[in-house]
Design an enzyme around this catalytic site. Structure first.
Site, short mmCIF file in Angstrom:
data_model
loop_
_atom_site.label_atom_id
_atom_site.label_comp_id
_atom_site.label_asym_id
_atom_site.label_seq_id
_atom_site.Cartn_x
_atom_site.Cartn_y
_atom_site.Cartn_z
N THR A 123 -6.36 13.97 -11.87
CA THR A 123 -4.94 14.31 -11.93
C THR A 123 -4.45 14.57 -13.36
OG1 THR A 123 -4.59 12.97 -9.96
CG2 THR A 123 -2.65 13.56 -11.25
N ALA A 127 -1.43 19.25 -12.39
CA ALA A 127 -2.51 19.33 -11.39
C ALA A 127 -2.59 18.02 -10.64
CB ALA A 127 -3.84 19.64 -12.07
N ILE A 154 -4.46 7.66 -13.66
CA ILE A 154 -5.87 7.48 -13.34
C ILE A 154 -6.14 6.01 -13.05
CG2 ILE A 154 -8.22 7.72 -14.18
CD1 ILE A 154 -6.67 10.38 -13.61
N GLN A 276 12.78 -10.33 23.62
CA GLN A 276 12.11 -9.07 23.93
C GLN A 276 12.12 -8.10 22.76
OE1 GLN A 276 13.80 -6.03 26.74
NE2 GLN A 276 12.05 -6.61 28.02
N GLN A 333 11.07 -6.62 9.26
CA GLN A 333 12.16 -6.80 10.22
C GLN A 333 12.02 -8.10 10.99
OE1 GLN A 333 14.53 -4.55 10.11
NE2 GLN A 333 15.86 -5.40 11.67
N GLU A 360 -5.22 10.24 -2.50
CA GLU A 360 -6.34 10.85 -1.76
C GLU A 360 -5.87 12.02 -0.91
OE1 GLU A 360 -10.13 10.69 -2.44
OE2 GLU A 360 -9.00 8.88 -2.82
#
Length: 381
Positions: A123, A127, A154, A276, A333, A360
């Site tokens: 990287t 780029a 990096i 629930q 949550q 990736e």
């Protein structure tokens, strides 16, 4: 069942290590953003690096499914540690596939033993997803080369000994004008930028590298000149399986924490696990984690059988990354206000999950790859 006794044995070894060594240290490592050298050394001694390296080259010789299992378990302990396992797997795969015998003899054993720390250097500011934009260049100098340029974000840059650097050797040849160089990062002319402070996976060190007239010997060139781009791309399928596995491990840790908490936390005189609304959160977490895990194992199996794994690997990485972000949010949550507080595991897991949608290859790029493969090869399974 497609998993063998060997798969279970290695998975359980990685799980025990994650539970006994990695997980207890995760909160402190995240807080301090510190490189866990002692943990990596233990992993090297256990053989948890270079999972797929052939036995004749000093590795354990396991398959990609085993690698996926190890990555999940290590990530369940702490994703920053699993990230290091994935990095070593990519670098060692490059050496095995493209290095000369002398290059493998020189570097491979120390890399998988965690004696030599490595960095995968692609990287640059212009780029990222578009690798064709790299400007770092190497020109011939007698039998060797002179390297100039810079890389950003990096992994391992602040602590690495060797960098596997993608550089242009022919500026007129496009993707066919790039080569890979193995660079001693302690050499004259190499400068390291400060460690970046990240949202998540904070013990995984990231930084910049600058190369100012760095002189490289002839054997620093890995593989064939001009084939660097293709060599780097050749390991991305395995890399995406690794990140997908890592995402599953993060989400699995979140599910385990949420189930335990839901059974302990009481509101209205009963455990919240009896409501629930909470049960549905837990059920959605469990089903999506299992779906992602099966996608990962399918993709890993395709790599092992040579069955054109690209679409499957992109599907696994895309689905698992999106799932990890969504389902660790569900874990937060379940914890309610506690889940938003630094020091609770699910708060860290939520932060750690986000990068799995980005590195990736972003999940938007994965969707482009999936569509390209469908249109090229058809929609049949």
């Amino acid at each position: 069942m497609y998993l063998t006794e060997t798969h279970f044995h290695v998975r359980d070894m990685a799980r025990d290590f994650a539970n006994g060594v990695i997980r207890p240290a995760a909160e402190q490592l995240d807080r301090d953003e510190s490189f866990p050298a002692d943990i990596y050394q233990q992993m090297g001694e256990l053989g948890l690096f270079g999972i797929c390296i052939p036995e004749e080259m000093g590795g354990p010789g396991f398959d990609t499914v085993t690698y996926a299992l190890v990555m999940e378990e290590l990530s369940r302990g702490y994703a920053s540690v699993a990230d290091q396992c994935g990095l070593v797997e990519l670098i060692s795969t490059l050496l095995v596939r493209h290095g000369t015998e002398s290059q493998r003899d020189k570097w491979l054993a120390d890399v998988i033993a965690a004696k030599t720390r490595v960095a995968y250097c692609i990287t640059e500011p212009e780029a990222g997803t578009d690798v064709s934009g790299i400007r770092t260049g190497a020109v011939r100098d007698g039998d060797g080369w002179i390297l100039n340029g810079g890389k950003i974000w990096i992994h391992n840059a602040p602590v690495a000994d060797l960098g596997f650097v993608l550089a242009r050797t022919d500026r007129e040849a496009g993707n066919r004008g790039m080569s890979i160089f193995v660079v001693d990062l302690h050499a004259d002319g190499v400068e390291r930028g400060p460690k970046e402070h990240k949202m998540g996976q904070r013990a995984s060190q990231v930084g910049a590298l600058t190369f100012n007239d760095v002189r490289l010997p002839a054997d620093a060139l890995l593989g064939v000149e001009g084939r660097g781009f293709h060599m780097m791309m050749s390991v991305l399928d395995k890399g995406r399986v690794g990140i997908a596995s890592l995402a599953v491990g993060i989400a699995q840790a979140g599910l385990e924490a949420a189930v335990d908490y839901a059974q302990q936390r009481k509101q209205f005189k009963k455990p919240i696990s009896e409501f629930q609304g909470v049960q549905w959160l837990l059920a959605d977490m469990a089903k999506d984690i299992e779906a992602a895990r099966l996608l990962v194992h399918s993709a890993a199996h395709k790599i092992d059988t040579g069955d054109n794994p690209t679409k499957a690997c992109s599907m696994a990485k895309c689905f698992a990354g999106d799932m990890a972000v969504a389902r660790t949010a569900d874990a937060v949550q379940v914890f309610g206000g506690s889940g938003y507080i630094r020091g609770f595991e699910v708060e860290r897991l939520y932060r750690d999950a986000k990068i799995t949608q980005i590195y990736e290859g972003t999940n938007q790029i994965q969707r482009m790859i999936i569509a390209r493969e469908l249109l090229r090869h058809g929609a049949a399974a």
